[in-house]
Motif scaffolding. Structure first.
Motif, PDB file in Angstrom:
ATOM      1  N   GLU A  34       5.884   8.117  -7.671  1.00 12.84           N
ATOM      2  CA  GLU A  34       5.129   7.087  -8.379  1.00 12.84           C
ATOM      3  C   GLU A  34       3.658   7.472  -8.495  1.00 12.84           C
ATOM      4  O   GLU A  34       3.110   8.176  -7.647  1.00 12.84           O
ATOM      5  CB  GLU A  34       5.255   5.743  -7.661  1.00 12.84           C
ATOM      6  CG  GLU A  34       4.702   5.705  -6.253  1.00 12.84           C
ATOM      7  CD  GLU A  34       5.688   6.196  -5.212  1.00 12.84           C
ATOM      8  OE1 GLU A  34       5.400   6.047  -4.015  1.00 12.84           O
ATOM      9  OE2 GLU A  34       6.748   6.749  -5.600  1.00 12.84           O
ATOM     10  N   ASN A  35       3.022   7.001  -9.555  1.00 12.66           N
ATOM     11  CA  ASN A  35       1.613   7.294  -9.813  1.00 12.66           C
ATOM     12  C   ASN A  35       0.765   6.150  -9.261  1.00 12.66           C
ATOM     13  O   ASN A  35       0.795   5.037  -9.769  1.00 12.66           O
ATOM     14  CB  ASN A  35       1.388   7.458 -11.326  1.00 12.66           C
ATOM     15  CG  ASN A  35      -0.057   7.778 -11.644  1.00 12.66           C
ATOM     16  OD1 ASN A  35      -0.838   8.144 -10.766  1.00 12.66           O
ATOM     17  ND2 ASN A  35      -0.433   7.636 -12.904  1.00 12.66           N
ATOM     18  N   LYS A  36      -0.004   6.443  -8.203  1.00 20.81           N
ATOM     19  CA  LYS A  36      -0.858   5.424  -7.581  1.00 20.81           C
ATOM     20  C   LYS A  36      -2.318   5.553  -7.995  1.00 20.81           C
ATOM     21  O   LYS A  36      -3.159   4.796  -7.499  1.00 20.81           O
ATOM     22  CB  LYS A  36      -0.772   5.535  -6.053  1.00 20.81           C
ATOM     23  CG  LYS A  36       0.592   5.255  -5.464  1.00 20.81           C
ATOM     24  CD  LYS A  36       0.525   5.315  -3.946  1.00 20.81           C
ATOM     25  CE  LYS A  36       1.872   5.013  -3.329  1.00 20.81           C
ATOM     26  NZ  LYS A  36       1.822   5.034  -1.839  1.00 20.81           N
ATOM     27  N   SER A  37      -2.629   6.473  -8.858  1.00 21.74           N
ATOM     28  CA  SER A  37      -4.026   6.738  -9.196  1.00 21.74           C
ATOM     29  C   SER A  37      -4.619   5.606 -10.015  1.00 21.74           C
ATOM     30  O   SER A  37      -3.964   5.018 -10.879  1.00 21.74           O
ATOM     31  CB  SER A  37      -4.137   8.052  -9.971  1.00 21.74           C
ATOM     32  OG  SER A  37      -3.429   7.959 -11.199  1.00 21.74           O
ATOM     33  N   SER A 293      -9.516   0.991  -6.034  1.00 27.60           N
ATOM     34  CA  SER A 293      -8.532   1.372  -5.017  1.00 27.60           C
ATOM     35  C   SER A 293      -8.275   0.255  -4.020  1.00 27.60           C
ATOM     36  O   SER A 293      -7.227   0.224  -3.364  1.00 27.60           O
ATOM     37  CB  SER A 293      -9.005   2.630  -4.281  1.00 27.60           C
ATOM     38  OG  SER A 293     -10.248   2.410  -3.653  1.00 27.60           O
ATOM     39  N   LEU A 296      -4.973  -1.908  -4.290  1.00 30.99           N
ATOM     40  CA  LEU A 296      -3.691  -1.473  -3.729  1.00 30.99           C
ATOM     41  C   LEU A 296      -3.419  -2.143  -2.393  1.00 30.99           C
ATOM     42  O   LEU A 296      -2.268  -2.361  -2.021  1.00 30.99           O
ATOM     43  CB  LEU A 296      -3.671   0.048  -3.569  1.00 30.99           C
ATOM     44  CG  LEU A 296      -3.916   0.874  -4.838  1.00 30.99           C
ATOM     45  CD1 LEU A 296      -3.868   2.354  -4.507  1.00 30.99           C
ATOM     46  CD2 LEU A 296      -2.883   0.535  -5.905  1.00 30.99           C
ATOM     47  N   ILE A 302       0.955  -6.106  -5.959  1.00 30.90           N
ATOM     48  CA  ILE A 302       1.043  -4.641  -5.873  1.00 30.90           C
ATOM     49  C   ILE A 302       1.796  -4.238  -4.606  1.00 30.90           C
ATOM     50  O   ILE A 302       2.672  -3.364  -4.632  1.00 30.90           O
ATOM     51  CB  ILE A 302      -0.358  -4.008  -5.903  1.00 30.90           C
ATOM     52  CG1 ILE A 302      -1.003  -4.216  -7.283  1.00 30.90           C
ATOM     53  CG2 ILE A 302      -0.293  -2.522  -5.585  1.00 30.90           C
ATOM     54  CD1 ILE A 302      -2.397  -3.645  -7.408  1.00 30.90           C
ATOM     55  N   LYS A 303       1.464  -4.880  -3.499  1.00 29.81           N
ATOM     56  CA  LYS A 303       2.157  -4.564  -2.247  1.00 29.81           C
ATOM     57  C   LYS A 303       3.630  -4.945  -2.326  1.00 29.81           C
ATOM     58  O   LYS A 303       4.493  -4.243  -1.786  1.00 29.81           O
ATOM     59  CB  LYS A 303       1.472  -5.275  -1.087  1.00 29.81           C
ATOM     60  CG  LYS A 303       0.071  -4.744  -0.798  1.00 29.81           C
ATOM     61  CD  LYS A 303      -0.468  -5.218   0.526  1.00 29.81           C
ATOM     62  CE  LYS A 303      -0.871  -6.667   0.480  1.00 29.81           C
ATOM     63  NZ  LYS A 303      -1.517  -7.107   1.735  1.00 29.81           N
ATOM     64  N   GLU A 306       5.358  -2.274  -4.309  1.00 27.62           N
ATOM     65  CA  GLU A 306       5.492  -1.051  -3.507  1.00 27.62           C
ATOM     66  C   GLU A 306       6.651  -1.177  -2.517  1.00 27.62           C
ATOM     67  O   GLU A 306       7.430  -0.234  -2.321  1.00 27.62           O
ATOM     68  CB  GLU A 306       4.189  -0.779  -2.771  1.00 27.62           C
ATOM     69  CG  GLU A 306       4.196   0.517  -1.982  1.00 27.62           C
ATOM     70  CD  GLU A 306       2.871   0.796  -1.305  1.00 27.62           C
ATOM     71  OE1 GLU A 306       2.642   1.937  -0.872  1.00 27.62           O
ATOM     72  OE2 GLU A 306       2.046  -0.153  -1.192  1.00 27.62           O
ATOM     73  N   TYR A 386       6.105  -0.829 -10.325  1.00 31.58           N
ATOM     74  CA  TYR A 386       4.969  -0.612  -9.419  1.00 31.58           C
ATOM     75  C   TYR A 386       3.769  -0.070 -10.191  1.00 31.58           C
ATOM     76  O   TYR A 386       2.637  -0.564 -10.054  1.00 31.58           O
ATOM     77  CB  TYR A 386       5.393   0.355  -8.320  1.00 31.58           C
ATOM     78  CG  TYR A 386       4.306   0.723  -7.343  1.00 31.58           C
ATOM     79  CD1 TYR A 386       3.591  -0.252  -6.663  1.00 31.58           C
ATOM     80  CD2 TYR A 386       3.999   2.063  -7.095  1.00 31.58           C
ATOM     81  CE1 TYR A 386       2.600   0.089  -5.758  1.00 31.58           C
ATOM     82  CE2 TYR A 386       3.003   2.413  -6.192  1.00 31.58           C
ATOM     83  CZ  TYR A 386       2.308   1.420  -5.525  1.00 31.58           C
ATOM     84  OH  TYR A 386       1.326   1.757  -4.638  1.00 31.58           O
ATOM     85  N   GLU A 387       4.004   0.926 -11.037  1.00 29.91           N
ATOM     86  CA  GLU A 387       2.913   1.503 -11.821  1.00 29.91           C
ATOM     87  C   GLU A 387       2.363   0.473 -12.812  1.00 29.91           C
ATOM     88  O   GLU A 387       1.135   0.397 -13.016  1.00 29.91           O
ATOM     89  CB  GLU A 387       3.410   2.745 -12.558  1.00 29.91           C
ATOM     90  CG  GLU A 387       3.792   3.892 -11.636  1.00 29.91           C
ATOM     91  CD  GLU A 387       4.381   5.073 -12.384  1.00 29.91           C
ATOM     92  OE1 GLU A 387       4.538   6.139 -11.770  1.00 29.91           O
ATOM     93  OE2 GLU A 387       4.712   4.920 -13.577  1.00 29.91           O
ATOM     94  N   ILE A 390       0.082  -2.055 -10.987  1.00 30.85           N
ATOM     95  CA  ILE A 390      -1.250  -1.500 -10.704  1.00 30.85           C
ATOM     96  C   ILE A 390      -2.111  -1.510 -11.965  1.00 30.85           C
ATOM     97  O   ILE A 390      -3.281  -1.925 -11.942  1.00 30.85           O
ATOM     98  CB  ILE A 390      -1.123  -0.076 -10.142  1.00 30.85           C
ATOM     99  CG1 ILE A 390      -0.437  -0.091  -8.774  1.00 30.85           C
ATOM    100  CG2 ILE A 390      -2.502   0.576 -10.026  1.00 30.85           C
ATOM    101  CD1 ILE A 390      -0.187   1.301  -8.210  1.00 30.85           C
TER     102      ILE A 390
END
Length: 479
Positions: A34-37, A293, A296, A302-303, A306, A386-387, A390
């Motif tokens: 997954e992309n968390k950026s 950030s 997150l 978001i949590k 995840e 998830y992405e 975010i």
């Protein structure tokens, strides 16, 4: 001895088949990260001070609003429903943990059996003596009292991963509850500010009606003095009636806003206690957005996304383990006899058994493949969700920060507009009284001033709402 060799040979064949099945090529799991950026900052600000960390009782300073929010957290039905989802998830953990342990039960039974004499069993019973001179009874009873146990040995961690997935989903429901609380607090606050804004708009309309009636009296007096026409009188009367109609429209909106708050508080309609006197002087609290950030760790949705992704990954492991052989151990210990009185005669009445079964799918594995493919697809769904969560969180904060800035500039300009139009009302009225202005100029001035004042109140409400929304978007309220 011959029978023992046959059983040993068959056991070897079964074990070999199971191990061969375990060695078959299994479907591959989807390997994607997954992309968390997220961007480094909002509008090039690197200040880590975050308003979302402030408890809601410290963020909102209106005592009446604090009481309403506190009541909503206790009584809101949607939140209570979410709490039951947490209880359901907790019970699922207990079910999954129970599968790791042996299942033990006690059985008691009674029966009777009559077999043909000219069968191997019947002939054997006929020649068997229980005691000297006593044959086997016919028909033959069967009485049993025994404890039985079954246990699936979790060789491939299938059951443990299923338990971990259940625990993760329980934690996900906890975050879901926090997200409901965050949205509930924001919704109550926005509804409260909307209600106070409507109160202020109603007061403005009533003031405007009073001004319009005064202007109507002037027009009537001028008509009597032959300085105005009946057309002017009717125009002013129509404007008064229009404002009176607007008053009732606002009263209806006030009732609906009160009922909306009462619904959020889980109660039937009643008056909402509020202080409307300082609404126009209220300054929106200053907002510090921190850095992206932090979302997150602070946003419950978001949590939750995840944790859902983590649970979906564990589900894939569980589905993959279904292709491997399962090893089960069963045991029994108790008493068995054909007469109740013989149950206590030991060791003859004692029964016991111990067996181990190793089984694996060999021929028809399509259903397992389908379940495995479904688990993979749900894992991808969870990853994309998830992405998306975010991305949505960042955009919400960015939009509200921009909204706060633009509303502040808009409010300053509208305030100046209201001041100018308020002064023009007195000027136009004096000019009209001295026959230096047309009655239409007075009407248009009053109408423009009313609209500007209502828009100013609406802008103030939007300002307060934008601050509430950015507080919610930062994850504030649930702590």
């Amino acid at each position: 001895m011959f029978l023992y060799k046959i059983l040993k040979q068959r056991s070897g064949i079964v074990l070999g088949i199971c191990l061969a099945a375990a060695g078959c090529k299994l479907p591959a799991a989807v390997q994607q990260t997954e992309n968390k950026s997220v961007p480094v900052s909002y509008e090039n600000s690197v200040d880590t001070t975050n308003t979302g960390y402030i408890p809601w009782k410290n963020f909102f300073t209106d005592a009446n609003l604090v009481k309403l929010i506190d009541t909503a957290i206790k009584n809101n039905q949607e939140l209570l429903i979410t709490l039951q989802e947490i209880e359901i998830a907790r019970n699922d953990i207990r079910v999954r943990k129970g599968a790791l342990l042996p299942s033990v039960g006690v059985t008691a039974g009674a029966g009777v059996e009559k077999v043909g004499r000219y069968t191997s069993q019947g002939a054997g019973d006929a020649t068997t003596e229980i005691e000297p001179g006593k044959e086997m009874p016919d028909p033959l009873g069967d009485f049993t009292i025994a404890a039985r146990a079954n246990w699936e040995v979790d060789i491939w961690k299938k059951l443990r991963n299923a338990t971990k997935a259940a625990v993760t989903r329980y934690l996900s429901t906890m975050e879901g509850k926090n997200f409901v609380i965050t949205n509930l607090i924001a919704e109550v606050a926005n509804s409260y500010y909307e209600l106070i804004a409507l109160d202020n708009q109603l007061a403005i309309v009533k003031q405007n009606i009073s001004l319009q009636k005064n202007a109507l009296d002037i027009v009537k007096a001028q008509k009597d003095a032959a300085r105005a026409t009946e057309l002017a009188v009717k125009k002013f009367e129509a404007e008064v009636l229009k404002s009176q109609s607007l008053e009732f429209d606002i009263l209806q909106k006030i009732r609906e806003a009160e009922n909306k708050i009462n619904f959020l508080l889980g109660r039937y309609p009643q008056t909402i206690v509020r202080d409307q006197s300082s609404f126009m002087l209220a300054l929106p609290p200053s907002v510090n957005a921190g850095i992206p950030s932090q979302l997150l760790a602070n946003r419950p949705d978001i949590k939750q996304a995840e944790l859902d992704l983590t649970a979906a990954k564990l589900d894939v492991k569980v589905a993959r383990a279904e292709f491997y052989p399962s090893f089960e151990i069963s045991a029994a210990f108790g008493l068995q006899a054909f007469k109740p009185s013989y149950l206590v005669k030991m060791p003859e009445s004692i029964l016991y058994s111990l067996a181990g079964d190793l089984a694996a799918p060999l021929i028809n594995r399509n259903a397992l493949k389908a379940e495995f493919a479904t688990a993979n697809a749900k894992q991808l769904q969870a990853m994309y969700n998830y992405e998306r969560t975010i991305l949505n969180a960042y955009l919400e904060v960015s939009n509200q920060l921009s909204n706060i800035s633009n509303l502040e500039k808009s409010y300053d300009l509208k305030s100046k507009q209201v001041n100018a139009l308020t002064s023009s009302i007195d000027i136009s009225t004096d000019l009209f009284r001295n026959a230096r202005a047309d009655y239409l100029e007075v009407l248009m001035t009053q109408r423009d001033a009313l609209e500007a004042k209502l828009e100013l109140i609406e802008t103030k409400k939007q300002q307060l709402g934008a601050v509430v929304d950015v507080y919610r978007s930062l994850g504030g309220g649930w702590k």
